[in-house]
Design an enzyme around this catalytic site. Structure first.
Site, PDB file in Angstrom:
ATOM      1  N   TYR A  96     -37.530  80.739  72.729  1.00 25.33           N
ATOM      2  CA  TYR A  96     -38.250  80.962  71.481  1.00 25.33           C
ATOM      3  C   TYR A  96     -39.449  80.029  71.338  1.00 25.33           C
ATOM      4  O   TYR A  96     -39.353  78.836  71.598  1.00 25.33           O
ATOM      5  CB  TYR A  96     -37.316  80.727  70.290  1.00 25.33           C
ATOM      6  CG  TYR A  96     -36.265  81.798  70.118  1.00 25.33           C
ATOM      7  CD1 TYR A  96     -36.608  83.143  69.974  1.00 25.33           C
ATOM      8  CD2 TYR A  96     -34.921  81.449  70.094  1.00 25.33           C
ATOM      9  CE1 TYR A  96     -35.628  84.121  69.813  1.00 25.33           C
ATOM     10  CE2 TYR A  96     -33.933  82.420  69.935  1.00 25.33           C
ATOM     11  CZ  TYR A  96     -34.295  83.760  69.788  1.00 25.33           C
ATOM     12  OH  TYR A  96     -33.332  84.707  69.624  1.00 25.33           O
TER      13      TYR A  96
ATOM     14  N   ARG B 183     -18.062  54.428  47.001  1.00 27.03           N
ATOM     15  CA  ARG B 183     -17.830  55.849  47.280  1.00 27.03           C
ATOM     16  C   ARG B 183     -16.592  56.284  46.502  1.00 27.03           C
ATOM     17  O   ARG B 183     -16.688  57.119  45.625  1.00 27.03           O
ATOM     18  CB  ARG B 183     -17.648  56.064  48.792  1.00 27.03           C
ATOM     19  CG  ARG B 183     -17.369  57.516  49.160  1.00 27.03           C
ATOM     20  CD  ARG B 183     -17.343  57.759  50.663  1.00 27.03           C
ATOM     21  NE  ARG B 183     -16.279  57.042  51.360  1.00 27.03           N
ATOM     22  CZ  ARG B 183     -15.999  57.194  52.664  1.00 27.03           C
ATOM     23  NH1 ARG B 183     -16.705  58.043  53.397  1.00 27.03           N
ATOM     24  NH2 ARG B 183     -15.017  56.515  53.219  1.00 27.03           N
TER      25      ARG B 183
ATOM     26  N   LYS C 263      -8.643  63.000  60.653  1.00 24.37           N
ATOM     27  CA  LYS C 263      -9.351  63.921  59.755  1.00 24.37           C
ATOM     28  C   LYS C 263     -10.359  64.759  60.560  1.00 24.37           C
ATOM     29  O   LYS C 263     -10.693  64.413  61.704  1.00 24.37           O
ATOM     30  CB  LYS C 263     -10.069  63.118  58.662  1.00 24.37           C
ATOM     31  CG  LYS C 263     -11.118  62.140  59.185  1.00 24.37           C
ATOM     32  CD  LYS C 263     -11.572  61.148  58.107  1.00 24.37           C
ATOM     33  CE  LYS C 263     -12.586  60.171  58.662  1.00 24.37           C
ATOM     34  NZ  LYS C 263     -12.909  59.108  57.685  1.00 24.37           N
TER      35      LYS C 263
HETATM   36  C1  LIG Z   1     -12.923  57.925  58.392  1.00 25.90           C
HETATM   37  C2  LIG Z   1     -12.316  56.686  57.857  1.00 25.90           C
HETATM   38  C3  LIG Z   1     -11.814  55.696  58.716  1.00 25.90           C
HETATM   39  C4  LIG Z   1     -12.021  55.731  60.215  1.00 25.90           C
HETATM   40  O1  LIG Z   1     -13.278  55.162  60.511  1.00 25.90           O
HETATM   41  P1  LIG Z   1     -13.748  54.946  62.027  1.00 25.90           P
HETATM   42  O2  LIG Z   1     -15.066  54.295  61.890  1.00 25.90           O
HETATM   43  O3  LIG Z   1     -13.836  56.306  62.634  1.00 25.90           O
HETATM   44  O4  LIG Z   1     -12.725  54.098  62.685  1.00 25.90           O
HETATM   45  C5  LIG Z   1     -11.135  54.637  58.167  1.00 25.90           C
HETATM   46  N1  LIG Z   1     -10.972  54.533  56.818  1.00 25.90           N
HETATM   47  C6  LIG Z   1     -11.475  55.441  55.963  1.00 25.90           C
HETATM   48  C7  LIG Z   1     -11.275  55.257  54.507  1.00 25.90           C
HETATM   49  C8  LIG Z   1     -12.177  56.538  56.450  1.00 25.90           C
HETATM   50  O5  LIG Z   1     -12.688  57.426  55.578  1.00 25.90           O
END
Ligand SMILES: *Cc1c(COP(=O)(O)O)cnc(C)c1O
Length: 376
Positions: free
Chosen positions: A268, A138, A40
């Site tokens: 700045y 969540r 992602k």
């Molecule tokens: C982003 C995510 C992961 C990956 O988590 P990491 O800590 O980067 O390994 C796994 N499961 C879900 C549901 C996520 O949203």
């Protein structure tokens, strides 16, 4: 949209071989469970398509994304591995999910119904994963509603329950009692489903931290994100990350140098006047590229000609300045390493995160699309 060429003296280097290496290390430690690579947010800023291919080469058997756009982009790039959407998506996207053969997460009966309708209209069967909220609050169906949601899904011929999963809130703090509590709730849900003859082949709970630190949470699959990029999920699991190597470096070249006298200040606000005359090197990268402005006040160094050096003054949108003190050898064109290795020194995204009070995830996701990624 990211650019497909670059003339800039500021860029990122992504070593895809290291992504494969990191996946292989975790896959070896967690065998025989499946590793699905979480790509992602453009592969945590590393480039989703390149990371997906490298992860699959390293032994991952599936991919996970946050949103439909990300899944579609992977399919359009020719990737055929399973792609799990990590939360239930808006109803109007059901046709796209089915059309691009993405694997939806289902957490509501309404979500299941729209997917079933799209699937049957397309004359397809869609594999779904049910996500359970075991305590993070969540997304996910409540534990006491899982059985009825599963029965509802099973009533559609066009849907199959391929997976059931949950997500930990404090996996990076392995001794926290919430890990055991969430795991126990999840195990009860699995028992409830099993007693009704529902035994999905893919059962998963672990992100990187849990995959490394919490063996009973591995079930039949882990969702590997941050560790695949060579960063640590948090200080509590840092030791378990030995052997993982950061895959992305952030580099630039000195674009100007000037001598600035003691008592003068740089950038700045003209904060922090120099206590002695210094060579100031200007580097054409700034906060619009993902070098946080607050880093200029943090205890972080950049590497230039093999020497760790401090920022001089405020980081601006497109440029920042480095204090080279009395080193008159620094010249226009010299390479600057902001994240990565130079000589015997290295600076990591985790170092930036620690200095800024955040996590490495936010640093790498924040390297902006204006920065061209070079792959090797
Ligand atoms: C982003 C995510 C992961 C990956 O988590 P990491 O800590 O980067 O390994 C796994 N499961 C879900 C549901 C996520 O949203």
């Amino acid at each position: 949209m990211s650019i497909d060429f670059s003339t800039r003296w500021a860029w990122a280097e992504v070593h895809t071989g290291l992504i494969s290496h990191n996946v292989a290390i975790v896959a070896q430690r967690t065998a025989p469970v499946q590793v699905w690579a979480v790509v992602k947010a453009n592969g945590y800023g590393h480039g989703a398509i390149q990371v997906a291919n490298a992860a699959l080469a390293g032994g991952a058997t599936g991919l996970c994304v946050a949103i439909v756009d990300e899944g579609v982009a992977l399919r359009r790039a020719g990737i055929t591995a399973p792609i799990l959407l990590l939360s239930e998506q808006p109803a109007e996207l059901a046709d796209l999910i089915v059309g691009y053969q993405l694997t939806p997460t289902v957490t509501t009966t309404r979500g299941a119904a729209v997917l079933a309708a799209s699937a049957s209209a397309a004359d397809q069967t869609v594999k779904v994963h049910i996500k359970v909220d075991t305590g993070m609050h969540r997304v996910g169906v409540a534990p006491n509603e899982v059985v009825s949601l599963a029965s509802f899904i099973s009533s559609y011929e066009s849907l199959t329950i391929e997976g059931v999963y949950t997500h930990f809130a404090v996996a990076d703090d392995p001794s926290h009692s919430a890990n055991a509590a969430q795991l126990s709730t999840f195990n009860s849900v699995l028992d409830d489903l099993s007693s009704r003859g529902i035994n999905p082949p893919l059962v998963h709970a672990a992100n990187s931290a849990a995959a490394l630190a919490n063996e009973p949470s591995r079930f039949t699959m882990v969702r590997l994100g941050i560790a695949m990029y060579g960063l640590r999920p948090g200080p509590g699991v840092a030791e378990l990350c030995a052997g993982l190597i950061p895959a992305m470096s952030l580099k630039a070249r000195v674009s100007a140098v000037r001598w600035v006298e003691a008592g003068e200040a740089v950038s700045y606000g003209l904060v922090r006047p120099l206590t002695k005359g210094s060579l100031i090197a200007t580097v054409p990268i700034g906060y619009a590229d993902g070098v946080p402005r607050a880093l200029g006040r943090a205890n972080i160094q950049v590497l230039l000609n093999g020497v760790p050096r401090s920022f001089a003054g405020t980081i601006t949108m497109d440029q920042l300045m480095i204090d080279c003190e009395s080193d008159s050898s620094v010249m226009v064109g010299d390479e600057v390493v902001l994240i990565g290795k130079q000589g015997v020194h290295s600076v990591t995204a985790d170092d930036w995160a620690d200095a800024l009070g955040t996590i490495g995830y936010e640093i790498v996701c924040g390297i902006s699309p204006r920065i061209f990624r070079r792959y090797s």
